[in-house]
Design an enzyme around this catalytic site. Structure first.
Site, PDB file in Angstrom:
ATOM      1  N   HIS A 465       4.998  -0.148 -31.547  1.00 11.75           N
ATOM      2  CA  HIS A 465       3.718  -0.654 -31.039  1.00 11.75           C
ATOM      3  C   HIS A 465       3.014   0.408 -30.200  1.00 11.75           C
ATOM      4  O   HIS A 465       1.837   0.736 -30.440  1.00 11.75           O
ATOM      5  CB  HIS A 465       3.962  -1.914 -30.198  1.00 11.75           C
ATOM      6  CG  HIS A 465       2.739  -2.489 -29.548  1.00 11.75           C
ATOM      7  ND1 HIS A 465       2.101  -3.608 -30.030  1.00 11.75           N
ATOM      8  CD2 HIS A 465       2.032  -2.098 -28.446  1.00 11.75           C
ATOM      9  CE1 HIS A 465       1.057  -3.887 -29.268  1.00 11.75           C
ATOM     10  NE2 HIS A 465       0.992  -2.983 -28.292  1.00 11.75           N
ATOM     11  N   GLU A 466       3.720   0.958 -29.214  1.00 13.63           N
ATOM     12  CA  GLU A 466       3.098   1.944 -28.324  1.00 13.63           C
ATOM     13  C   GLU A 466       2.744   3.226 -29.073  1.00 13.63           C
ATOM     14  O   GLU A 466       1.737   3.877 -28.763  1.00 13.63           O
ATOM     15  CB  GLU A 466       4.021   2.245 -27.132  1.00 13.63           C
ATOM     16  CG  GLU A 466       4.298   1.053 -26.228  1.00 13.63           C
ATOM     17  CD  GLU A 466       3.040   0.420 -25.661  1.00 13.63           C
ATOM     18  OE1 GLU A 466       2.017   1.119 -25.522  1.00 13.63           O
ATOM     19  OE2 GLU A 466       3.066  -0.788 -25.360  1.00 13.63           O
ATOM     20  N   HIS A 469      -0.690   3.133 -30.516  1.00 14.10           N
ATOM     21  CA  HIS A 469      -1.746   3.550 -29.598  1.00 14.10           C
ATOM     22  C   HIS A 469      -1.866   5.069 -29.574  1.00 14.10           C
ATOM     23  O   HIS A 469      -2.962   5.631 -29.616  1.00 14.10           O
ATOM     24  CB  HIS A 469      -1.445   3.054 -28.174  1.00 14.10           C
ATOM     25  CG  HIS A 469      -1.688   1.606 -27.961  1.00 14.10           C
ATOM     26  ND1 HIS A 469      -2.875   0.993 -28.291  1.00 14.10           N
ATOM     27  CD2 HIS A 469      -0.899   0.632 -27.416  1.00 14.10           C
ATOM     28  CE1 HIS A 469      -2.810  -0.294 -27.958  1.00 14.10           C
ATOM     29  NE2 HIS A 469      -1.626  -0.536 -27.432  1.00 14.10           N
ATOM     30  N   HIS A 472      -3.529   6.493 -32.589  1.00 12.55           N
ATOM     31  CA  HIS A 472      -4.961   6.197 -32.551  1.00 12.55           C
ATOM     32  C   HIS A 472      -5.684   7.331 -31.820  1.00 12.55           C
ATOM     33  O   HIS A 472      -6.745   7.799 -32.246  1.00 12.55           O
ATOM     34  CB  HIS A 472      -5.189   4.868 -31.835  1.00 12.55           C
ATOM     35  CG  HIS A 472      -6.552   4.278 -32.030  1.00 12.55           C
ATOM     36  ND1 HIS A 472      -6.944   3.092 -31.449  1.00 12.55           N
ATOM     37  CD2 HIS A 472      -7.633   4.707 -32.723  1.00 12.55           C
ATOM     38  CE1 HIS A 472      -8.192   2.817 -31.789  1.00 12.55           C
ATOM     39  NE2 HIS A 472      -8.638   3.790 -32.560  1.00 12.55           N
TER      40      HIS A 472
END
Length: 683
Positions: A465-466, A469, A472
């Site tokens: 999940h992290e 980020h 991105h």
């Protein structure tokens, strides 16, 4: 040979993961970096280069130096902006102004004040962050600065000459002026600035307090449980909920002590909510929630609630009121019992090094991107166990840097999060791209003499999940740092991270990297299948929990109800969640998302709906498809906030989604064996 070519040569010719002699496992470079204990060699002759290579930040006093330098540059740029002829250079100057302040605020404030192990550094960072924040609030209500932008945006001929990105960024800067009260008369505008500054203080106080541990006398808990908590003289510290502990009593003690109300923090939260409402009314909004949702995909609170109501109708047509669907706190137990998902059975296959190799391979196949572990220079990192990764594209070269602060240490928040340290942007004056720098923070156990850090399936999903980020930020190539990476609409920023959770629970992805840390044997396919299936069925609990959080967040930021936040929590928990309130607890004081996601926690639901649609339409057939990976980067990741979120979603899906599509996407997450899941949880 250039530095980049040498770097790329190493990445391309790294050794694949293979079995060594005597059944031991050897690792490729990235896996080896994370599966061995850090042994930094101290060189007394090496000069301290400062945090992130910023010379001023080699000591706490340097934070004030960096702040003053940024403020001097701000004054210089402010004068320049106000004297420029309207055009592209106006927006570039605005972005430079923002970049200079963000570099200090993001670098020293958000990260150092919470994660640096040295209290002197944390205190200096907090002061710097407050000083920069105050300046930002004043700039957002600077009439002359706003006038220079208005002159550009209110002239149709000038606007028509702007490229799409420049126009978008100019409009976003104007949006910041508008929601800060630029339209108010002098007296009211000054009051708005005062409220903004007060909110900075209150937000900082709440964030710090929400992460502080509580303590209890050692004599108050059984001696055999002391080892589960940190010691402090005659007390033990409780710094989290210990939700993964198999011991019922450990979980109960942690819950009751960690969530025990703190009167000062309670007063801080209630004052913060009052100030937010007062500010919203001053600026002409009905509530703070209405102000917060401007510029997001949802646009209004009504749409947010309508989406949740529609979900309920689809799940239970006879009762459209938002009510609890199941008991999420049992999801872990159900996962273990129904699917034999005992973390200890899986963890040996999910060493941190194996998971990092899995991410490396996944990104290589999807985007042509690889990780390269680098040795930080003296003073560059705030703890010796922080890893530095260079992110390298096979044709574009170095994309940026990720600092991985993955391990637990005293005084470090128990929170998984992503920090932007430096945003990417095109530097016109230098003729080159400013590379993005980010930090990923987790709270994993340290490796031991016998084994590397082993992750539970849940920890592995959080890591993915992290990293969503981080990528991105790395894969964006925006012209302006104001819209780089995760600097986009809040309800779009979580899409890349939530999408990564789907990759983390896909059998084709897991099978590529899940290997036993000692033998190198792959995770048996039967275990892979159970793990993936359990996530689909028990994932309903996660979505339902997020709905409860979102509802509570909206209630807190709606019209004041003249009741304590605990009374509201108790009522909402009984009405929307179904679990009994535990007396003398105040969960809301640990809800740190109330600061960064105030009135916008629903973003996780909106983002999950988008991520679900992207996964099911674009990746479910082949999660390693390079063409689809390139489309995802081109349509969604590359733009940061430089493009309307819905336009990015439309580009990826190649159609325009409706609210009904969002509802269906979320409901589809809950449908598999849903009735069986409900019956099991109730029994």
């Amino acid at each position: 040979m250039s530095a980049f070519k040498r770097l790329l040569n190493i990445v391309k010719h790294k050794r694949p993961w293979h079995h060594g002699r005597k059944g031991l496992t050897t690792w490729a470079p990235v896996g080896a970096a994370f599966n061995t204990k850090t042994q930094k060699k101290f060189n007394p002759l090496e000069k301290n280069g400062g945090l992130f290579g910023v010379p001023e930040l080699s000591c706490p006093a340097g934070f004030q130096v960096a702040t003053q330098t940024a403020l001097i540059n701000t004054d210089r740029l402010l004068e320049r902006v106000c004297s420029l002829s309207p055009g592209v250079k106006t927006v570039q100057a605005f972005d430079q102004l923002s970049d200079g302040l963000c570099k200090v605020a993001d670098l020293v404030g958000r990260l150092c004040k919470s994660a640096h192990p040295d209290p002197a550094f944390r205190e200096a960072a907090e002061k710097a962050c407050m000083e920069i924040g105050t300046v930002v609030e004043k700039l957002n209500t600077n009439v002359e600065l706003c006038k220079s932008l208005k002159t550009l945006l209110y002239n149709p001929d000038m606007v028509s000459q702007l490229d799409a990105d420049t126009r978008r960024v100019a409009e976003l800067f104007m949006f910041d002026f508008e929601i800060s009260g630029i339209h108010l008369d002098d007296k009211v505008r000054k009051e708005a600035v005062s409220l903004h500054v007060k909110l900075l203080d209150l937000s900082n106080e709440f964030l710090v307090g929400s992460h502080l541990p509580n303590k209890i006398a050692r004599s108050a808990i059984p001696e055999n449980l002391h080892l589960h908590f940190a010691s402090e003289g005659s007390f033990v510290q409780v710094g989290g909920l210990h939700a993964d502990s198999p011991d019922d009593l450990v979980r109960e003690i942690a819950y009751r002590i960690f969530l025990y109300p703190n009167a000062d923090l309670m007063e801080c939260l209630e004052e913060l909510l009052k100030c937010r409402h007062k500010l919203a009314k001053l600026l002409g909004y009905e509530t703070y929630g209405h102000r917060a949702l401007k510029g997001t995909m949802a646009k209004t609170t009504a749409k947010d609630f309508q989406m949740m109501r529609d979900m309920k109708k689809k799940l239970n047509p006879r009762n459209s009121e938002l009510m609890p669907w199941d008991h999420p706190f049992l999801s872990g137990v159900l996962r273990a019992e129904r699917y034999n998902i005992e973390p200890s059975l899986y963890s040996p296959y999910f060493s941190l090094g194996a998971c990092m190799e899995g991410l490396n391979n996944l990104f290589s196949q999807l985007y042509g991107v690889s990780f390269m572990s680098e040795q930080p220079t003296a003073g560059e990192v705030w703890s010796d166990d922080v890893h530095k990764l260079a992110v390298v594209h096979d044709t574009e070269g170095l994309l940026g840097y990720i600092y991985c602060d993955f391990f637990h240490r005293p005084d470090k928040p128990h929170q998984d999060c992503h920090f932007t340290i430096r945003g990417g942007r095109w530097c016109e004056d230098m003729g080159q791209y400013q590379l993005p720098v980010v930090v990923l923070m987790l709270s994993l156990p340290h490796p031991t003499k016998r084994a590397p850090t082993l992750l539970t399936p849940g920890m592995m999903e959080n890591l993915f999940h992290e990293m969503g980020h981080a990528m991105h930020s790395m894969l964006g190539r925006t012209r302006y740092q104001h819209v780089t990476g995760t600097r986009c609409a809040t309800d779009f920023a979580e899409v890349p991270s939530i999408l990564m959770e789907y990759f983390a629970t896909d059998y084709r992805v897991i099978s590529q990297f899940a290997r036993h840390y000692e033998t190198g044997q792959p995770l048996p396919q039967s275990m892979v299948a159970r793990l993936c299936e359990s996530k689909k069925v028990c994932g309903a609990a996660d979505t339902q929990l997020q709905i409860f959080y979102a509802v509570l967040d909206q209630i807190y930021h709606s019209t004041p109800q003249n009741r304590s936040t605990t009374d509201l929590l108790k009522e909402m928990q009984q009405k929307f969640y179904g679990l009994p309130y535990t007396p003398n607890t105040a969960w809301q004081l640990r809800f740190s998302h109330l600061i960064g996601y105030g009135a916008k926690y629903y973003s996780y639901l909106m983002s999950r709906a988008v991520a679900s649609m992207v996964w099911n339409q674009c990746f479910i057939q082949d999660p390693l498809n390079r063409d689809m990976g390139e489309r995802y980067r081109r349509e969604m990741l590359a733009h940061g906030g430089a493009k309307e979120p819905m336009l990015m979603v439309e580009g990826m899906l190649q159609r325009q989604p409706t609210i009904e599509d969002f509802v269906d996407a979320l409901v589809s997450e809950l449908n598999p064996n849903f009735e069986t899941f409900i019956m099991d949880s109730e029994s």
